[in-house]
Design an enzyme around this catalytic site. Structure first.
Site, PDB file in Angstrom:
ATOM      1  N   SER A   1       3.273  -2.071  10.584  1.00  0.00           N
ATOM      2  CA  SER A   1       4.722  -2.031  10.813  1.00  0.00           C
ATOM      3  C   SER A   1       5.424  -3.352  10.460  1.00  0.00           C
ATOM      4  O   SER A   1       6.372  -3.759  11.161  1.00  0.00           O
ATOM      5  CB  SER A   1       5.024  -1.590  12.251  1.00  0.00           C
ATOM      6  OG  SER A   1       4.528  -0.282  12.461  1.00  0.00           O
TER       7      SER A   1
ATOM      8  N   GLY B   1       2.682  -1.005   4.412  1.00  0.00           N
ATOM      9  CA  GLY B   1       2.698   0.405   4.029  1.00  0.00           C
ATOM     10  C   GLY B   1       4.121   0.902   3.853  1.00  0.00           C
ATOM     11  O   GLY B   1       4.756   0.682   2.821  1.00  0.00           O
ATOM     12  N   GLY B   2       4.670   1.523   4.902  1.00  0.00           N
ATOM     13  CA  GLY B   2       5.988   2.164   4.829  1.00  0.00           C
ATOM     14  C   GLY B   2       7.082   1.319   4.193  1.00  0.00           C
ATOM     15  O   GLY B   2       7.799   1.795   3.306  1.00  0.00           O
TER      16      GLY B   2
ATOM     17  N   GLY C   1       2.064   2.356  10.706  1.00  0.00           N
ATOM     18  CA  GLY C   1       2.957   3.495  10.516  1.00  0.00           C
ATOM     19  C   GLY C   1       3.671   3.952  11.780  1.00  0.00           C
ATOM     20  O   GLY C   1       4.265   5.025  11.807  1.00  0.00           O
TER      21      GLY C   1
ATOM     22  N   GLU D   1      -6.940   4.605   7.749  1.00  0.00           N
ATOM     23  CA  GLU D   1      -6.731   6.023   7.428  1.00  0.00           C
ATOM     24  C   GLU D   1      -7.975   6.610   6.770  1.00  0.00           C
ATOM     25  O   GLU D   1      -8.313   7.778   6.984  1.00  0.00           O
ATOM     26  CB  GLU D   1      -5.484   6.187   6.547  1.00  0.00           C
ATOM     27  CG  GLU D   1      -4.219   5.989   7.380  1.00  0.00           C
ATOM     28  CD  GLU D   1      -3.013   5.501   6.601  1.00  0.00           C
ATOM     29  OE1 GLU D   1      -3.000   5.566   5.364  1.00  0.00           O
ATOM     30  OE2 GLU D   1      -2.063   5.029   7.260  1.00  0.00           O
TER      31      GLU D   1
ATOM     32  N   GLU E   1      -5.495  -5.153  10.789  1.00  0.00           N
ATOM     33  CA  GLU E   1      -4.498  -4.107  11.002  1.00  0.00           C
ATOM     34  C   GLU E   1      -4.831  -3.350  12.284  1.00  0.00           C
ATOM     35  O   GLU E   1      -5.685  -2.432  12.256  1.00  0.00           O
ATOM     36  CB  GLU E   1      -4.520  -3.116   9.833  1.00  0.00           C
ATOM     37  CG  GLU E   1      -4.189  -3.734   8.500  1.00  0.00           C
ATOM     38  CD  GLU E   1      -3.613  -2.705   7.546  1.00  0.00           C
ATOM     39  OE1 GLU E   1      -2.467  -2.902   7.125  1.00  0.00           O
ATOM     40  OE2 GLU E   1      -4.266  -1.701   7.256  1.00  0.00           O
TER      41      GLU E   1
ATOM     42  N   ASN F   1       0.864  -1.186   0.000  1.00  0.00           N
ATOM     43  CA  ASN F   1       0.000   0.000   0.000  1.00  0.00           C
ATOM     44  C   ASN F   1       0.899   1.234   0.000  1.00  0.00           C
ATOM     45  O   ASN F   1       1.481   1.576   1.026  1.00  0.00           O
ATOM     46  CB  ASN F   1      -0.903  -0.020   1.249  1.00  0.00           C
ATOM     47  CG  ASN F   1      -1.712   1.256   1.386  1.00  0.00           C
ATOM     48  OD1 ASN F   1      -1.881   2.000   0.416  1.00  0.00           O
ATOM     49  ND2 ASN F   1      -2.206   1.517   2.587  1.00  0.00           N
ATOM     50  N   TRP F   2       0.988   1.866  -1.152  1.00  0.00           N
ATOM     51  CA  TRP F   2       1.888   3.019  -1.262  1.00  0.00           C
ATOM     52  C   TRP F   2       1.323   4.283  -0.605  1.00  0.00           C
ATOM     53  O   TRP F   2       2.020   5.293  -0.521  1.00  0.00           O
ATOM     54  CB  TRP F   2       2.162   3.340  -2.736  1.00  0.00           C
ATOM     55  CG  TRP F   2       3.020   2.353  -3.455  1.00  0.00           C
ATOM     56  CD1 TRP F   2       3.595   1.218  -2.958  1.00  0.00           C
ATOM     57  CD2 TRP F   2       3.405   2.421  -4.832  1.00  0.00           C
ATOM     58  NE1 TRP F   2       4.309   0.580  -3.937  1.00  0.00           N
ATOM     59  CE2 TRP F   2       4.205   1.298  -5.100  1.00  0.00           C
ATOM     60  CE3 TRP F   2       3.139   3.326  -5.860  1.00  0.00           C
ATOM     61  CZ2 TRP F   2       4.746   1.060  -6.361  1.00  0.00           C
ATOM     62  CZ3 TRP F   2       3.682   3.083  -7.113  1.00  0.00           C
ATOM     63  CH2 TRP F   2       4.481   1.964  -7.358  1.00  0.00           C
ATOM     64  N   LYS F   3       0.059   4.252  -0.233  1.00  0.00           N
ATOM     65  CA  LYS F   3      -0.598   5.461   0.308  1.00  0.00           C
ATOM     66  C   LYS F   3      -0.394   6.620  -0.687  1.00  0.00           C
ATOM     67  O   LYS F   3      -0.365   6.380  -1.894  1.00  0.00           O
ATOM     68  CB  LYS F   3      -0.082   5.790   1.705  1.00  0.00           C
ATOM     69  CG  LYS F   3      -0.042   4.560   2.608  1.00  0.00           C
ATOM     70  CD  LYS F   3       0.167   4.890   4.048  1.00  0.00           C
ATOM     71  CE  LYS F   3       0.450   3.626   4.832  1.00  0.00           C
ATOM     72  NZ  LYS F   3       0.030   3.679   6.204  1.00  0.00           N
TER      73      LYS F   3
ATOM     74  N   HIS G   1      -9.701   1.001   4.903  1.00  0.00           N
ATOM     75  CA  HIS G   1      -8.391   1.200   5.544  1.00  0.00           C
ATOM     76  C   HIS G   1      -8.577   2.183   6.701  1.00  0.00           C
ATOM     77  O   HIS G   1      -9.355   3.138   6.600  1.00  0.00           O
ATOM     78  CB  HIS G   1      -7.380   1.733   4.525  1.00  0.00           C
ATOM     79  CG  HIS G   1      -5.983   1.766   5.064  1.00  0.00           C
ATOM     80  ND1 HIS G   1      -5.527   2.750   5.904  1.00  0.00           N
ATOM     81  CD2 HIS G   1      -4.948   0.905   4.903  1.00  0.00           C
ATOM     82  CE1 HIS G   1      -4.268   2.504   6.231  1.00  0.00           C
ATOM     83  NE2 HIS G   1      -3.894   1.382   5.640  1.00  0.00           N
TER      84      HIS G   1
HETATM   85  C1  PEP Z   1      -0.904   0.111   5.981  1.00  0.00           C
HETATM   86  O1  PEP Z   1      -0.870   1.231   5.471  1.00  0.00           O
HETATM   87  O2  PEP Z   1      -1.843  -0.651   5.739  1.00  0.00           O
HETATM   88  C2  PEP Z   1       0.180  -0.280   6.879  1.00  0.00           C
HETATM   89  C3  PEP Z   1       0.127  -1.449   7.469  1.00  0.00           C
HETATM   90  O3  PEP Z   1       1.209   0.619   7.049  1.00  0.00           O
HETATM   91  P1  PEP Z   1       2.636   0.326   7.767  1.00  0.00           P
HETATM   92  O4  PEP Z   1       3.170  -0.953   7.166  1.00  0.00           O
HETATM   93  O5  PEP Z   1       3.466   1.515   7.419  1.00  0.00           O
HETATM   94  O6  PEP Z   1       2.373   0.171   9.218  1.00  0.00           O
END
Ligand code: PEP
Length: 249
Positions: free
Chosen positions: A210, A231-232, A171, A97, A165, A9-11, A95
């Protein structure tokens, strides 16, 4: 037999040239057969370029969100039908966010899930509790409510993926403890089995929050965790590929 699914997930990151450079490197790393389902979920702007690059590969494409209405006065929004046009296979629904920053509630998330299935695409339904909810002993009650409302009138869950999640792990660099992730995934699995019978057994459950190359194996080896939503650490193709490799065992 559930094939692991690892999604990036590049956001709101990457211009089109950056997306192209990333995907060229990922395709190089992937070789012929990743042995794991790999999905890249870029911003809307990069979807056409990504679709063209990924079409001849086994790598899949997802959208970060989509409106359930087929068309209408929704300035700034993009519909499920429109992302389906681009060769997208997956749509992230709910999600955290989107729930937090854009005020999405369970009812809207449910409509997104149903519209995604209706168009023959696969929803990745994100569920998870906040830190306060976990500390208050309400983690399962929250996840159960999110599942119940989002899947209320889904008859055939074919293609559905659940991403567990915990909001406090997204994040933050603080991942869940693997036994806690396994316990939640097992409860989700039990719920899906009860709700969808034997078809519930085939639904894949990802852990997200994470995940990094150095901890991915701890999550991806759990019996009820069938992949990761990243994500990150997915923003760098080499780091993301290291996580995919952890899913291969
Ligand atoms: C996400 O955006 O779904 C996510 C899990 O982010 P991160 O890996 O950065 O925690």
């Amino acid at each position: 037999m559930r094939i692991p699914i690892v999604a990036a997930n590049w956001k709101m990151h990457k211009t089109i040239p950056e997306a192209r450079a990333y995907l060229k490197r990922l395709i190089e790393l992937a070789g012929q057969d990743p042995g794991v389902e790999v999905v890249v979920i870029p911003s809307f702007t990069a979807l056409p370029a990504a679709a063209a690059l990924l079409a001849p590969t086994p790598l899949g494409l997802g959208a970060q969100d989509a409106r359930p209405e087929s068309a209408g006065a929704y300035t700034g929004a993009v519909s499920v039908a429109q992302v389906a046009d681009l060769g997208v296979r997956y749509v992230l629904c709910g999600h955290s966010e989107r729930r937090k920053l854009f005020g999405e509630d369970d009812a809207l998330v449910g409509r997104k899930v149903r519209a995604t299935l209706h168009h023959g695409l696969a929803p990745i339904l994100c569920v998870g509790e906040t830190l306060d909810e976990r500390k208050g002993g309400r983690a399962w009650a929250v996840v159960e409510r999110q599942l119940g409302e989002a899947l209320a009138s889904v008859g055939d869950p074919d293609g559905l993926v659940i991403a567990y999640e915990p909001v406090w792990a997204i994040g933050t660099g603080v991942a869940a403890q693997p036994p806690a992730a396994q316990a939640m995934a097992a409860r989700i699995r039990g719920w899906l089995r009860k709700r969808f019978g034997s078809r519930g057994e085939a639904i894949r459950i990802q852990y997200g929050g994470s995940v990094r190359p150095d901890n991915a194996r701890e999550f991806l080896s759990l019996p009820d965790v069938d992949g990761a939503l990243v994500g990150g650490a997915s923003l760098d193709p080499d780091a993301f590929w290291a996580i995919v490799r952890a899913a291969r065992g």
